[in-house]
Design a protein around this motif. Sequence first.
Motif, PDB file in Angstrom:
ATOM      1  N   UNK A 163       0.972  -0.861  -0.025  1.00 35.07           N
ATOM      2  CA  UNK A 163      -0.114   0.259   0.362  1.00 35.07           C
ATOM      3  C   UNK A 163       1.145   0.941  -0.019  1.00 35.07           C
ATOM      4  N   UNK A 164       1.708   1.094   0.835  1.00 32.06           N
ATOM      5  CA  UNK A 164       2.645   2.563   0.326  1.00 32.06           C
ATOM      6  C   UNK A 164       3.415   2.558  -0.589  1.00 32.06           C
ATOM      7  N   UNK A 165       3.372   1.619  -1.433  1.00 32.65           N
ATOM      8  CA  UNK A 165       4.444   1.789  -2.418  1.00 32.65           C
ATOM      9  C   UNK A 165       3.465   2.645  -3.283  1.00 32.65           C
ATOM     10  N   UNK A 166       2.382   1.544  -3.360  1.00 35.22           N
ATOM     11  CA  UNK A 166       1.024   2.402  -4.434  1.00 35.22           C
ATOM     12  C   UNK A 166       0.342   3.460  -3.903  1.00 35.22           C
ATOM     13  N   UNK A 167       0.130   4.202  -2.922  1.00 35.17           N
ATOM     14  CA  UNK A 167      -0.743   4.984  -2.720  1.00 35.17           C
ATOM     15  C   UNK A 167      -0.187   6.204  -3.059  1.00 35.17           C
ATOM     16  N   UNK A 168       0.404   6.346  -3.395  1.00 36.22           N
ATOM     17  CA  UNK A 168       0.710   8.162  -4.289  1.00 36.22           C
ATOM     18  C   UNK A 168      -0.496   8.347  -5.239  1.00 36.22           C
TER      19      UNK A 168
ATOM     20  N   UNK B 188     -12.557  17.164   2.408  1.00 40.06           N
ATOM     21  CA  UNK B 188     -11.113  15.805   2.948  1.00 40.06           C
ATOM     22  C   UNK B 188     -11.489  15.212   1.986  1.00 40.06           C
ATOM     23  N   UNK B 189      -9.813  14.925   1.875  1.00 35.09           N
ATOM     24  CA  UNK B 189      -9.735  14.244   0.617  1.00 35.09           C
ATOM     25  C   UNK B 189     -10.036  12.403   0.659  1.00 35.09           C
ATOM     26  N   UNK B 190     -10.311  11.621   0.088  1.00 36.36           N
ATOM     27  CA  UNK B 190     -10.270  10.207   0.725  1.00 36.36           C
ATOM     28  C   UNK B 190      -9.126   9.549   1.844  1.00 36.36           C
ATOM     29  N   UNK B 191      -8.994   8.874   2.594  1.00 37.65           N
ATOM     30  CA  UNK B 191      -7.961   8.830   2.937  1.00 37.65           C
ATOM     31  C   UNK B 191      -7.018   7.921   2.357  1.00 37.65           C
ATOM     32  N   UNK B 192      -5.490   7.869   2.697  1.00 35.52           N
ATOM     33  CA  UNK B 192      -4.787   6.863   1.338  1.00 35.52           C
ATOM     34  C   UNK B 192      -4.509   5.643   1.378  1.00 35.52           C
ATOM     35  N   UNK B 193      -4.660   5.735   2.612  1.00 39.55           N
ATOM     36  CA  UNK B 193      -4.592   4.164   3.548  1.00 39.55           C
ATOM     37  C   UNK B 193      -5.691   4.029   4.670  1.00 39.55           C
ATOM     38  N   UNK B 194      -6.070   2.840   4.010  1.00 39.85           N
ATOM     39  CA  UNK B 194      -7.270   2.390   5.562  1.00 39.85           C
ATOM     40  C   UNK B 194      -6.816   0.552   5.298  1.00 39.85           C
ATOM     41  N   UNK B 195      -7.088   0.462   6.241  1.00 41.84           N
ATOM     42  CA  UNK B 195      -6.906  -0.751   7.580  1.00 41.84           C
ATOM     43  C   UNK B 195      -8.447  -0.872   7.987  1.00 41.84           C
TER      44      UNK B 195
ATOM     45  N   UNK C 125     -13.021   5.265  -5.170  1.00 42.64           N
ATOM     46  CA  UNK C 125     -12.306   4.318  -6.089  1.00 42.64           C
ATOM     47  C   UNK C 125     -10.461   3.967  -5.697  1.00 42.64           C
ATOM     48  N   UNK C 126     -10.510   2.471  -5.019  1.00 39.67           N
ATOM     49  CA  UNK C 126      -9.435   2.913  -4.620  1.00 39.67           C
ATOM     50  C   UNK C 126      -9.208   1.026  -4.939  1.00 39.67           C
ATOM     51  N   UNK C 127      -7.622   1.649  -4.686  1.00 38.99           N
ATOM     52  CA  UNK C 127      -6.965   0.042  -5.205  1.00 38.99           C
ATOM     53  C   UNK C 127      -7.169  -1.101  -4.028  1.00 38.99           C
ATOM     54  N   UNK C 128      -8.085  -2.115  -3.759  1.00 38.61           N
ATOM     55  CA  UNK C 128      -8.278  -2.905  -2.559  1.00 38.61           C
ATOM     56  C   UNK C 128      -7.738  -4.427  -2.613  1.00 38.61           C
ATOM     57  N   UNK C 129      -6.847  -4.106  -1.883  1.00 39.22           N
ATOM     58  CA  UNK C 129      -5.795  -5.137  -1.783  1.00 39.22           C
ATOM     59  C   UNK C 129      -6.131  -6.183  -1.131  1.00 39.22           C
ATOM     60  N   UNK C 130      -5.502  -7.787  -1.351  1.00 38.58           N
ATOM     61  CA  UNK C 130      -6.638  -8.928  -0.765  1.00 38.58           C
ATOM     62  C   UNK C 130      -7.289  -8.786   0.848  1.00 38.58           C
ATOM     63  N   UNK C 131      -7.773  -9.170   1.098  1.00 39.81           N
ATOM     64  CA  UNK C 131      -8.525  -8.701   2.408  1.00 39.81           C
ATOM     65  C   UNK C 131      -7.594 -10.304   3.104  1.00 39.81           C
TER      66      UNK C 131
END
Length: 830
Positions: free
Chosen positions: A23-28, A192-199, A216-222
């Motif tokens: 997520x840290x690599x992709x969230x930019x 307010x912008x969407x939060x970049x990394x959400x857990x 409109x997010x990239x959802x990582x495997x749960x």
Amino acid sequence: MKLTLATFQQEALKDLRDNCITAQQLCKKNQCILSLSAPTGAGKTIIMANLIEDILCGSAECVKQDNAVFLWLSGWPELNEQSLNKIYFNANNLTPGTLFSISDDSFDEEIFADGKVYFLNTQKLGVNSNLTKNRDGREYTIWETIENTISRKRDRFFLIIDEAHYGARSRGAENPETIMQKFVLGSKDDNLSPLPIIIGMSATIERFRKLIEGARAMTLPPVEIKPEDVKDSGLLKDKIVIDHQKGGGMVMEMAILAEAASDWMDKCSRWEKYCKEQGEEKMVKPILAIQVENSGGNEPSRTDLDECLKTIERVVGRKFEVGEVIHAFGDPKTDITIYGLKVPYVEPSRIEDAEKVKIVFFKESLSTGWDCPRVETMMSFRTANDSTYIAQLMGRIVRTPLHRRVDTDEVLNNVHLFLPYFDKNTVDRIVKDLNSEGISSDIEAASEQQTLHVDEKFREVFDWLNEQQFITWQIKRNRINNYLTSLFALTNLLRNGGWDAHASKQSKYEIVAMIKGFIGHLKERGQYEHAINGLRKDLRVSNEYDNRNGGEVSVSADRVIEATEYDIEKNFKRAQAQLAHQDLGMLYCKEYTVETFVEHQLDFILYSKSEYAMKELEEYAKRKFYDLQNRWRKDISAGDDKYKTKFDSIVAEGDEASQHSLKLWETITLPYGEDFKEETDHMFVNKDGKAVFKLDTWEKDILDEEKKRPDFVCWVRNQQNKGWALCIKYEMDRKVKSFYPDFLIIRKEGDRYIVDMLEPHNPAFNDNYAKTIGLYEYLKEEKGIARAEIIRKEDNRFLRLNVGDSMIQHDVMSMHSDDDLNNLFRKYNP
């Protein structure tokens, strides 16, 4: 962290760490959403606390990021307080200054500070909240603080949504303007912008998915924890026993409250006995929780509180002291008087640690922000309309007080719920709601079970049977640990329990010798320098796409780069983690002199990356694990319950089918029904000295035959899937399965007891051959069983095949099918 994570928690933590790195690599460029879904009792908060500590403080698996920021968002203030306290008391490296609860009165910051965990709840974010308005001298609203942090710390700003479904329930999941959805979708009204990394943390993945719909997010495997893993771990009560009306009769609420009080007193005496016998440092002190109706007029509740306390004191036989009875009413949050006793208000999150508390009166305040494993009995005066709420409430009290299963008294693995205003239909609704809440405990009506204890006339037999430590098996759905992890878990247990202080050290030095041998072998074959250079250096390859020449791709190796000391150190830590976190690399350095520390690190990394070496190491760990398990199984099983429970857990996680020692419990529960019939000479009986069963005709006739034997003493119903029952493994359709012979028969020959296993089994079933082979394999290892019979009925007579007989065993060895088994029955039953 101070708490040792269960294996399934460690796996979830690893997956979350990996997802955070991604997520840290992709969230930019993309919003990234991660999720942890786990049933009640899985330890979501503890897992997340480990993740935070790993990121902020660093670990063998995670590079330290002390400039990261966490915002922990929940639906209620009580949840915030409970989470903050749980993290604070269990973390090793998170200082009090790291954890910060946002106050709507005093918080006014331009940006969230590095290295902190901020706690915020949606109750503080309403339209009238001080945090959301520029007034009373406030320079920054909370929305501005969050937006500033997003813009300046985007790839190191983590939002944790705790129990996301609470926010989604407040106004309906279809409405995108719920407060929590502002964090997910952004909010134009609040800039307010969407939060970049959400857990997201939730009981079920479906709930969190509803909250993030439209993002409109990239959802990582749960990351999902299975209910069966939590159930097998012993972190949850095995059963929720529900006592309800059959319907049609008069509601006798105070009579049922008296029953609840008696149940609570019984739990108090059982826990006191257990804790003393096991030498527990802290005594478990059960609580009776009583849910009453809402306020009525000037009274705090429409329920007659005076009559409640009067009824309980009559059962207990004494008056309660101030502080033993408390209330957790939201209104009033002051002292009240019940039946002449001063009853103080205690915040829900503080009840668990208030050791003097015995009785808790509450309305609705305990469904959130409150975990209280001490509640062993609960009574509710609420009506059937509150079934969903009661299901939520049960999630707060199903955790086990000692974080493990009790292996001597089955009653202590249950929590008892009394519902005078519910019938079977409404109880069925609760069961459905419990499943939707992610609660994996079994649910039984109180009328469907009987509690039995050892009949004192069979006490000598009971003690003898447990001393034999007959082999029993536990079958899991899949193996959880690798053998190396299981080996060191076992050696640590042997050291801590005083059985073998040197097993861990010996195993480590043997592995270090394997590493040295591996490196020496490479050097002897002249492969070492090439392998090391392959680690140190990397050939960078360029792919060039020529758009002017029809898309022709050319490949060139343009440069070689060499790893820095930082790169080597990071990979060394990963290798240490791969080899069970046992600092084997450091021991390798200490034990064997090498020219430089970096050279030692490279040796260790090289070893961890060798597929052949890892396979050899796993085989070594497997042999060592089983050697130690077989050497110490009986000694550990004869010791303290806490060590036996831990040993059983380690062994069970080491393999799909794990071997244990049979230990019948002092108190057990068995099914009960009105059509059940009394059977004599059962080892376990109820308080009236009786036990009832529903036996089919076969079982009844076989049992009667056994009782007529002159050497018969007693019998045990070997109930399927009970932790105290004898289990045999067998294989069928390439799967390992469990088999519980119906009856254990105890006989006496001369001055010694002997045990038989009897299994009446219909020949029409397709598992006859497989179970017979399983029984044969079991008896090859367990020599203490006298008879082990598979029994059929044919032409009004019983056909018995004693697989424990040496002649029959010889024939069983030659079997290949059901037809061969049928021939054996004919041969030995002419």
